[in-house]
Each structure stands twice: as structure tokens, then as C-alpha cells.
Motif scaffolding. Structure first.
Motif, PDB file in Angstrom:
ATOM      1  N   GLU A 146       0.884  -1.266  -0.107  1.00  0.00           N
ATOM      2  CA  GLU A 146      -0.079  -0.050   0.041  1.00  0.00           C
ATOM      3  C   GLU A 146       0.698   1.198  -0.063  1.00  0.00           C
ATOM      4  OE1 GLU A 146      -3.952  -1.536   2.638  1.00  0.00           O
ATOM      5  OE2 GLU A 146      -2.012  -1.127   3.609  1.00  0.00           O
ATOM      6  N   VAL A 147       1.891   1.158   0.710  1.00  0.00           N
ATOM      7  CA  VAL A 147       3.077   2.469   0.807  1.00  0.00           C
ATOM      8  C   VAL A 147       4.369   1.884   0.369  1.00  0.00           C
ATOM      9  CG1 VAL A 147       3.806   4.233   2.283  1.00  0.00           C
ATOM     10  CG2 VAL A 147       1.415   3.089   2.676  1.00  0.00           C
ATOM     11  N   GLY A 148       5.111   2.780  -0.199  1.00  0.00           N
ATOM     12  CA  GLY A 148       6.323   2.695  -0.463  1.00  0.00           C
ATOM     13  C   GLY A 148       7.266   3.921   0.274  1.00  0.00           C
ATOM     14  N   LEU A 149       8.031   3.420   1.062  1.00  0.00           N
ATOM     15  CA  LEU A 149       8.656   4.594   1.891  1.00  0.00           C
ATOM     16  C   LEU A 149      10.211   4.598   1.407  1.00  0.00           C
ATOM     17  CD1 LEU A 149       7.979   6.348   4.403  1.00  0.00           C
ATOM     18  CD2 LEU A 149       8.945   4.518   5.858  1.00  0.00           C
ATOM     19  N   THR A 150      10.673   5.651   0.709  1.00  0.00           N
ATOM     20  CA  THR A 150      12.020   5.657   0.117  1.00  0.00           C
ATOM     21  C   THR A 150      12.556   7.115   0.580  1.00  0.00           C
ATOM     22  OG1 THR A 150      11.450   7.099  -1.876  1.00  0.00           O
ATOM     23  CG2 THR A 150      10.868   4.757  -1.872  1.00  0.00           C
ATOM     24  N   LEU A 151      14.096   7.107   0.257  1.00  0.00           N
ATOM     25  CA  LEU A 151      14.937   8.383   0.308  1.00  0.00           C
ATOM     26  C   LEU A 151      14.953   8.905  -1.058  1.00  0.00           C
ATOM     27  CD1 LEU A 151      17.807   7.078   2.298  1.00  0.00           C
ATOM     28  CD2 LEU A 151      16.081   8.481   3.186  1.00  0.00           C
ATOM     29  N   CYS A 152      15.560   9.740  -1.411  1.00  0.00           N
ATOM     30  CA  CYS A 152      15.755  10.614  -2.548  1.00  0.00           C
ATOM     31  C   CYS A 152      17.104  11.056  -2.970  1.00  0.00           C
ATOM     32  CB  CYS A 152      14.703  11.634  -2.846  1.00  0.00           C
ATOM     33  SG  CYS A 152      14.887  13.123  -1.755  1.00  0.00           S
ATOM     34  N   GLU A 153      17.367  11.845  -3.750  1.00  0.00           N
ATOM     35  CA  GLU A 153      18.559  12.275  -4.153  1.00  0.00           C
ATOM     36  C   GLU A 153      18.516  14.012  -4.085  1.00  0.00           C
ATOM     37  OE1 GLU A 153      21.114  10.698  -4.779  1.00  0.00           O
ATOM     38  OE2 GLU A 153      20.597   8.853  -5.543  1.00  0.00           O
ATOM     39  N   ALA A 154      17.492  14.400  -4.376  1.00  0.00           N
ATOM     40  CA  ALA A 154      17.080  15.987  -4.200  1.00  0.00           C
ATOM     41  C   ALA A 154      15.865  16.365  -4.443  1.00  0.00           C
ATOM     42  CB  ALA A 154      18.014  16.578  -5.151  1.00  0.00           C
ATOM     43  N   LEU A 155      15.559  17.473  -3.498  1.00  0.00           N
ATOM     44  CA  LEU A 155      14.175  18.270  -3.649  1.00  0.00           C
ATOM     45  C   LEU A 155      14.388  19.514  -4.714  1.00  0.00           C
ATOM     46  CD1 LEU A 155      12.640  17.867  -0.213  1.00  0.00           C
ATOM     47  CD2 LEU A 155      12.568  16.142  -2.013  1.00  0.00           C
ATOM     48  N   ILE A 156      13.578  19.713  -5.636  1.00  0.00           N
ATOM     49  CA  ILE A 156      13.841  20.810  -6.491  1.00  0.00           C
ATOM     50  C   ILE A 156      12.612  21.846  -6.222  1.00  0.00           C
ATOM     51  CG2 ILE A 156      14.073  21.528  -8.949  1.00  0.00           C
ATOM     52  CD1 ILE A 156      14.764  18.364  -9.541  1.00  0.00           C
ATOM     53  N   ALA A 157      13.074  22.961  -5.757  1.00  0.00           N
ATOM     54  CA  ALA A 157      12.039  24.016  -5.258  1.00  0.00           C
ATOM     55  C   ALA A 157      11.570  24.662  -6.442  1.00  0.00           C
ATOM     56  CB  ALA A 157      12.913  25.139  -4.557  1.00  0.00           C
ATOM     57  N   ARG A 158      12.202  24.629  -7.653  1.00  0.00           N
ATOM     58  CA  ARG A 158      11.641  25.544  -8.610  1.00  0.00           C
ATOM     59  C   ARG A 158      10.192  25.035  -9.391  1.00  0.00           C
ATOM     60  NH1 ARG A 158      12.543  30.227 -10.228  1.00  0.00           N
ATOM     61  NH2 ARG A 158      14.783  29.939 -10.109  1.00  0.00           N
ATOM     62  N   ASN A 159      10.469  23.452  -9.330  1.00  0.00           N
ATOM     63  CA  ASN A 159       9.075  22.943  -9.807  1.00  0.00           C
ATOM     64  C   ASN A 159       8.356  21.928  -8.884  1.00  0.00           C
ATOM     65  OD1 ASN A 159      10.720  20.843 -10.124  1.00  0.00           O
ATOM     66  ND2 ASN A 159      10.790  21.010 -12.453  1.00  0.00           N
ATOM     67  N   GLY A 160       8.830  21.851  -7.699  1.00  0.00           N
ATOM     68  CA  GLY A 160       8.150  20.948  -6.587  1.00  0.00           C
ATOM     69  C   GLY A 160       8.653  19.446  -7.006  1.00  0.00           C
ATOM     70  N   SER A 161       9.513  19.149  -7.605  1.00  0.00           N
ATOM     71  CA  SER A 161       9.962  18.004  -7.992  1.00  0.00           C
ATOM     72  C   SER A 161      10.986  17.218  -6.974  1.00  0.00           C
ATOM     73  CB  SER A 161      10.548  17.772  -9.556  1.00  0.00           C
ATOM     74  OG  SER A 161       9.703  18.182 -10.541  1.00  0.00           O
ATOM     75  N   VAL A 162      10.802  15.686  -7.127  1.00  0.00           N
ATOM     76  CA  VAL A 162      11.724  15.094  -6.370  1.00  0.00           C
ATOM     77  C   VAL A 162      12.627  14.074  -7.460  1.00  0.00           C
ATOM     78  CG1 VAL A 162      11.804  13.082  -4.619  1.00  0.00           C
ATOM     79  CG2 VAL A 162       9.938  14.558  -4.547  1.00  0.00           C
ATOM     80  N   MET A 163      13.787  14.420  -7.117  1.00  0.00           N
ATOM     81  CA  MET A 163      14.715  13.457  -7.949  1.00  0.00           C
ATOM     82  C   MET A 163      15.139  12.310  -7.080  1.00  0.00           C
ATOM     83  SD  MET A 163      18.599  14.671  -9.556  1.00  0.00           S
ATOM     84  CE  MET A 163      17.950  15.609 -10.957  1.00  0.00           C
ATOM     85  N   VAL A 164      15.006  11.214  -7.824  1.00  0.00           N
ATOM     86  CA  VAL A 164      15.297   9.775  -7.296  1.00  0.00           C
ATOM     87  C   VAL A 164      16.428   9.007  -8.326  1.00  0.00           C
ATOM     88  CG1 VAL A 164      13.180   9.672  -6.178  1.00  0.00           C
ATOM     89  CG2 VAL A 164      13.269   8.924  -8.555  1.00  0.00           C
ATOM     90  N   SER A 165      17.187   8.014  -7.899  1.00  0.00           N
ATOM     91  CA  SER A 165      17.876   7.210  -8.437  1.00  0.00           C
ATOM     92  C   SER A 165      17.578   5.845  -8.194  1.00  0.00           C
ATOM     93  CB  SER A 165      19.306   7.725  -8.467  1.00  0.00           C
ATOM     94  OG  SER A 165      19.904   7.320  -7.304  1.00  0.00           O
ATOM     95  N   ASN A 166      18.547   4.871  -8.963  1.00  0.00           N
ATOM     96  CA  ASN A 166      18.386   3.632  -8.745  1.00  0.00           C
ATOM     97  C   ASN A 166      19.348   3.308  -7.672  1.00  0.00           C
ATOM     98  OD1 ASN A 166      20.245   3.874 -10.633  1.00  0.00           O
ATOM     99  ND2 ASN A 166      20.323   1.853 -11.122  1.00  0.00           N
ATOM    100  N   GLN A 167      20.398   4.105  -7.262  1.00  0.00           N
ATOM    101  CA  GLN A 167      20.970   3.706  -6.138  1.00  0.00           C
ATOM    102  C   GLN A 167      20.925   3.461  -4.730  1.00  0.00           C
ATOM    103  OE1 GLN A 167      23.807   2.536  -8.379  1.00  0.00           O
ATOM    104  NE2 GLN A 167      25.102   3.673  -6.851  1.00  0.00           N
ATOM    105  N   ASN A 168      19.794   4.153  -4.484  1.00  0.00           N
ATOM    106  CA  ASN A 168      19.079   3.933  -3.243  1.00  0.00           C
ATOM    107  C   ASN A 168      18.318   2.470  -3.159  1.00  0.00           C
ATOM    108  OD1 ASN A 168      19.721   6.655  -2.294  1.00  0.00           O
ATOM    109  ND2 ASN A 168      17.444   7.150  -2.982  1.00  0.00           N
ATOM    110  N   ALA A 169      18.653   2.215  -1.820  1.00  0.00           N
ATOM    111  CA  ALA A 169      18.129   0.760  -1.600  1.00  0.00           C
ATOM    112  C   ALA A 169      16.703   0.411  -1.942  1.00  0.00           C
ATOM    113  CB  ALA A 169      18.358   0.462   0.023  1.00  0.00           C
ATOM    114  N   ALA A 170      15.838   1.284  -2.168  1.00  0.00           N
ATOM    115  CA  ALA A 170      14.602   1.282  -2.657  1.00  0.00           C
ATOM    116  C   ALA A 170      14.682   0.802  -4.003  1.00  0.00           C
ATOM    117  CB  ALA A 170      13.792   2.567  -2.605  1.00  0.00           C
ATOM    118  N   GLY A 171      15.563   1.106  -4.865  1.00  0.00           N
ATOM    119  CA  GLY A 171      15.567   0.723  -6.349  1.00  0.00           C
ATOM    120  C   GLY A 171      14.588   1.589  -7.042  1.00  0.00           C
ATOM    121  N   ARG A 172      13.965   0.824  -8.033  1.00  0.00           N
ATOM    122  CA  ARG A 172      13.043   1.377  -8.936  1.00  0.00           C
ATOM    123  C   ARG A 172      11.610   0.970  -8.634  1.00  0.00           C
ATOM    124  NH1 ARG A 172      15.619   2.003 -14.325  1.00  0.00           N
ATOM    125  NH2 ARG A 172      17.739   1.274 -14.143  1.00  0.00           N
TER     126      ARG A 172
END
Length: 214
Positions: A112-138
Motif C-alpha cells: 500500500e505504501v512505499g517509503l523511500t529516500l531521494c537524491e534531491a528536492l527541486i524547489a523550482r517545480n516541486g519535483s523529487v529527484m530519485v535514482s536506482n542507487q538507493n536501496a529502494a531501487g526502482r
């Protein structure tokens, strides 16, 4: 006798003439000119406003305990039972406060829920940058209906180029094979131009910005 010139030949003649004429660059400092006007608001405020505008949810937390209290409220509100977290750092925090979660992909089709980290938060457009290097993967940021992102204040940056700078500083030459940005919940308007959330991924996105994990 007037020369019979087609419209195509006339256009090409004008183009050749223009190419032969040397003119000063009308915008000599264009590359140095900022694309956006300078924002006066705090990055946290910019990000929260932009994320909310695309149907995301922003929660600021002072510390780990504050985060646990907020996620407990969400779990109670949405009646979450299948919460998955594969990030060791987050697992340690959840375990410290005895918050129930799944450490493996057992029964993942029921997530029901996926809990993950991220690479960055981009203030300009409210986007979250993610990558496959985190343990959560894709998978963990795509499959469950609810996606919860946890970020530190140091990961909040003004623009996309700043987010890529964080990636470069963090990984050096070992750039992740998958880098992507998430802007609000999954959406589509392909069917009769009616906006539908959660069409190809999570229908809810929550971003927790934590000042201090401990």
C-alpha cells in the motif's frame, strides 16, 4: 523583361543574402542571463507551494520523532497496513520507534505504501529527484498506491542543475544508471482529456522534509 522567379527560389535567395550579411548578435549576453527571475521566498516555501500545486503533500518535520508522529497520523487516516521500506537508514529510524513495516518484498503485490529516500528536492517545480542507487531501487517509488519520500534539508536545491550537481558530488564518475524526477502523483489525461491521478503509478505523493533525523 522581368525574370520569372518562383516563391521558393525567392525565399532561398533571401536566405542566401541574409547568410552573407554579417550582423551583430542581438542578444550577446543571452547565455549568462538567468532563465528565471530571482525568488525571494525560502526554498522550503517554494517547494511546498509547487508540490501542492501538482497535488502533492508536503510535511516539514524537525526531527525523527516528529516524522514518526506524522506518519502514524497518516497510517491511521488511510488505514495503511502494508508499508514497505528497504532503506537501512529509514529502517533503523522506524525500528527505533517500533513502527511496523516490511523489510523485504514478501507479498509485495499487496503493498500500500512505499517509503523511500531521494537524491534531491527541486524547489523550482516541486519535483523529487530519485535514482536506482538507493536501496529502494526502482519498484518502491512506482508500484504502491502511496509514495512517501523522506529528505534532509540539505537536499533541497533551487533548480534542476543544482540537483545534478548534488548527484555529481555524491557519486563522482559512478553516476547512477537511472536518474528521474517525480512531479506530483502519477497522472494522465489521455481518456477524453479527463485528468486521472494514479494511472501509471502512485496516486498519492507525500514528501517529508526532516531537519534532523535524530
Amino acid at each position: 523583361m522581368q525574370e520569372n522567379i518562383s516563391s521558393k527560389e525567392l525565399m532561398l535567395k533571401k536566405i542566401r543574402k541574409a547568410l552573407l550579411e554579417k550582423r551583430d548578435h542581438p542578444y550577446p549576453n543571452l547565455e549568462e542571463t538567468p532563465l528565471y527571475k530571482k525568488e525571494e521566498e525560502l526554498l522550503e516555501v517554494q517547494f511546498a507551494e509547487q508540490l501542492t500545486a501538482v497535488s502533492g503533500h508536503f510535511i516539514f518535520c524537525e526531527n525523527g520523532m516528529d516524522f514518526i508522529e506524522n506518519i502514524l497520523d497518516l497510517a491511521d487516516k488511510f488505514n495503511w497496513r502494508k508499508i514497505y521500506c528497504w532503506e537501512p537508514e529509514l529502517q533503523e529510524l522506524l525500528t527505533q520507534f517500533e513502527f511496523p513495516f516490511y523489510k523485504t518484498d514478501k507479498d509485495f503485490e499487496m503493498a500500500e505504501v512505499g517509503l523511500t529516500l531521494c537524491e534531491a528536492l527541486i524547489a523550482r517545480n516541486g519535483s523529487v529527484m530519485v535514482s536506482n542507487q538507493n536501496a529502494a531501487g526502482r519498484r518502491l517509488s512506482i508500484f504502491p498506491h502511496h509514495h512517501i519520500v523522506i529528505a534532509r534539508t540539505g537536499q533541497l536545491v533551487p533548480d534542476l542543475k543544482d540537483a545534478f550537481a548534488l548527484i555529481k558530488n555524491k557519486y563522482g564518475a559512478q553516476i547512477p544508471s537511472m536518474i528521474s524526477t517525480i512531479t506530483g502523483p502519477s497522472r494522465t489525461a489521455d481518456i477524453e482529456k479527463t485528468l486521472v491521478l494514479g494511472a501509471h503509478g502512485p496516486k498519492e505523493l507525500f514528501v517529508f522534509l526532516i531537519d534532523e533525523f535524530n
